[in-house]
Design an enzyme around this catalytic site. Structure first.
Site, PDB file in Angstrom:
ATOM      1  N   ASP A   1      15.590  39.652  48.851  1.00 38.67           N
ATOM      2  CA  ASP A   1      15.263  41.023  48.160  1.00 38.67           C
ATOM      3  C   ASP A   1      14.007  41.316  48.673  1.00 38.67           C
ATOM      4  O   ASP A   1      13.067  40.599  48.895  1.00 38.67           O
ATOM      5  CB  ASP A   1      15.328  40.710  46.406  1.00 38.67           C
ATOM      6  CG  ASP A   1      15.074  41.924  46.060  1.00 38.67           C
ATOM      7  OD1 ASP A   1      15.865  43.223  46.099  1.00 38.67           O
ATOM      8  OD2 ASP A   1      14.333  42.233  45.301  1.00 38.67           O
TER       9      ASP A   1
ATOM     10  N   GLU B   1      19.827  43.937  50.645  1.00 42.04           N
ATOM     11  CA  GLU B   1      20.420  45.032  49.857  1.00 42.04           C
ATOM     12  C   GLU B   1      20.768  46.226  50.987  1.00 42.04           C
ATOM     13  O   GLU B   1      20.316  46.356  52.036  1.00 42.04           O
ATOM     14  CB  GLU B   1      19.296  45.791  49.223  1.00 42.04           C
ATOM     15  CG  GLU B   1      18.735  44.895  47.955  1.00 42.04           C
ATOM     16  CD  GLU B   1      17.554  45.854  47.222  1.00 42.04           C
ATOM     17  OE1 GLU B   1      17.288  46.620  47.458  1.00 42.04           O
ATOM     18  OE2 GLU B   1      17.001  45.019  46.538  1.00 42.04           O
TER      19      GLU B   1
ATOM     20  N   ASP C   1      11.673  39.218  41.591  1.00 44.62           N
ATOM     21  CA  ASP C   1      12.137  39.451  42.809  1.00 44.62           C
ATOM     22  C   ASP C   1      13.223  38.318  43.107  1.00 44.62           C
ATOM     23  O   ASP C   1      14.161  38.415  43.985  1.00 44.62           O
ATOM     24  CB  ASP C   1      11.142  39.348  43.776  1.00 44.62           C
ATOM     25  CG  ASP C   1      10.036  40.561  43.625  1.00 44.62           C
ATOM     26  OD1 ASP C   1      10.399  41.707  43.407  1.00 44.62           O
ATOM     27  OD2 ASP C   1       8.871  40.601  43.949  1.00 44.62           O
TER      28      ASP C   1
END
Ligand SMILES: [Zn+2]
Length: 315
Positions: A94, A178, A274
């Site tokens: 991430d 992502e 995170d």
């Protein structure tokens, strides 16, 4: 020029090449290379530093000038045999709010601090340039200095990203990240109701450009390095990854007690925000919620589910 109608997007007014912007010349033929010199047509033999072995068949040579230094990029054609990845490990990554990236195995990758140091120095020198008389010798001198600093920052960033992407592509066969296109649609500094304030740090302040460019380049490197090693980079739907509890699956914005900390309102699970998001990216990837529209570099991926489904984590 009248013949180019600016109101029509397809017939764009041609733009002249500008001196100082992407200066470079490509030699598709007529060159020769030995260990210490390059022969260029109309120029002759030029000494060069061979920084690495040149594998494969040489297709062309491009000469560029960056920060006052000359570089030769040698394009080669090479066959690479792609076998199976030596590991079957999977990892979710991430974009960090406080750091460059967070991994689902709990690793936080810093890197922002050293960039910040460079950026601050750059800003200082740019202020100095602004005080000098435009076009004067001192101004030109300062301009050269700044151009060299830009080059240096780019090198530091490239070095950092290459080391990181090489290490990850060696250790993991499947890397989930992502889907950027989807993320960008809802991205704003303040964030949306769904993703409150996710990009505050990245969208503001000195590190914006470095973080943004770095992340894109990082994904590009990961993509081809994984591909070469028989692994795969997979984009997943980033929806709710920052608000879902990676332990019990409870999803609510209240879970984000602060920018940095995630605390589940149901099970009490606490984690760096995170890392929690990276764990969700991994889970989403494993359960097959892959963005079908987002095949990276056009390579085939097999999505195992639909995009809109929100799959709770079984516990
Ligand atoms: Zn929970």
């Amino acid at each position: 020029m009248d013949c180019f109608d600016k109101s029509q997007p397809l017939k764009r007014t041609p733009v002249f090449k500008k001196r100082g912007l992407n200066d470079g010349i490509r030699f598709p033929q007529g060159f020769k290379i030995d260990n210490r010199r390059i022969f260029l047509p109309k120029i002759g033999w030029v000494g060069f530093y061979k920084s690495c072995e040149i594998p494969g068949k040489i297709k062309n040579i491009t000469i560029t000038n960056r920060g006052g230094q000359w570089f030769a990029s040698i394009q080669v054609e090479q066959m690479i045999e792609i076998g199976n990845h030596s590991s079957d490990s999977e990892i979710g990554i991430d974009v960090g709010v406080k750091c460059f990236a967070a991994f689902s195995d709990g690793t936080l990758v810093e890197g922002v601090n050293s960039f910040r140091k460079h950026e601050e120095r750059l800003a200082r020198e740019q202020r100095k340039m602004a005080r000098k008389k435009r076009g004067s010798n001192n101004w030109k001198k300062q301009k050269r200095k700044i151009s060299g600093m830009h080059h240096n920052i780019a090198n530091v960033r490239q070095d950092f990203l290459h080391k990181l992407s090489t290490e990850i592509s060696k250790n993991h066969a499947k890397v989930y990240v992502e889907g950027l296109q989807i993320r960008n649609m809802s991205a704003s500094a303040k964030g949306t109701i769904e993703e409150p304030g996710r990009n505050v740090k990245a969208k503001s302040g000195l590190n914006k450009s470095i973080l943004d460019q770095g992340w894109h380049e990082f994904r590009r490197q990961l993509d081809y390095k994984l591909f070469w090693r028989g692994g795969m980079l997979v984009e997943v739907n980033p929806r709710h990854t920052s608000q879902r509890c990676s332990c019990c699956g409870y999803t609510a914005k209240e879970n984000r007690t602060s920018q940095a900390l995630f605390r589940c309102q149901v099970c009490g699970y606490e984690e760096n925000a995170d890392i929690n998001a990276a764990k969700n990216v991994l889970t989403v990837g494993r359960t097959g919620m892959i963005c079908q529209a987002n095949h990276i570099s056009g390579r085939q991926q097999k999505p195992a589910g639909t995009r809109e489904e929100v799959l709770p984590v079984a516990s």
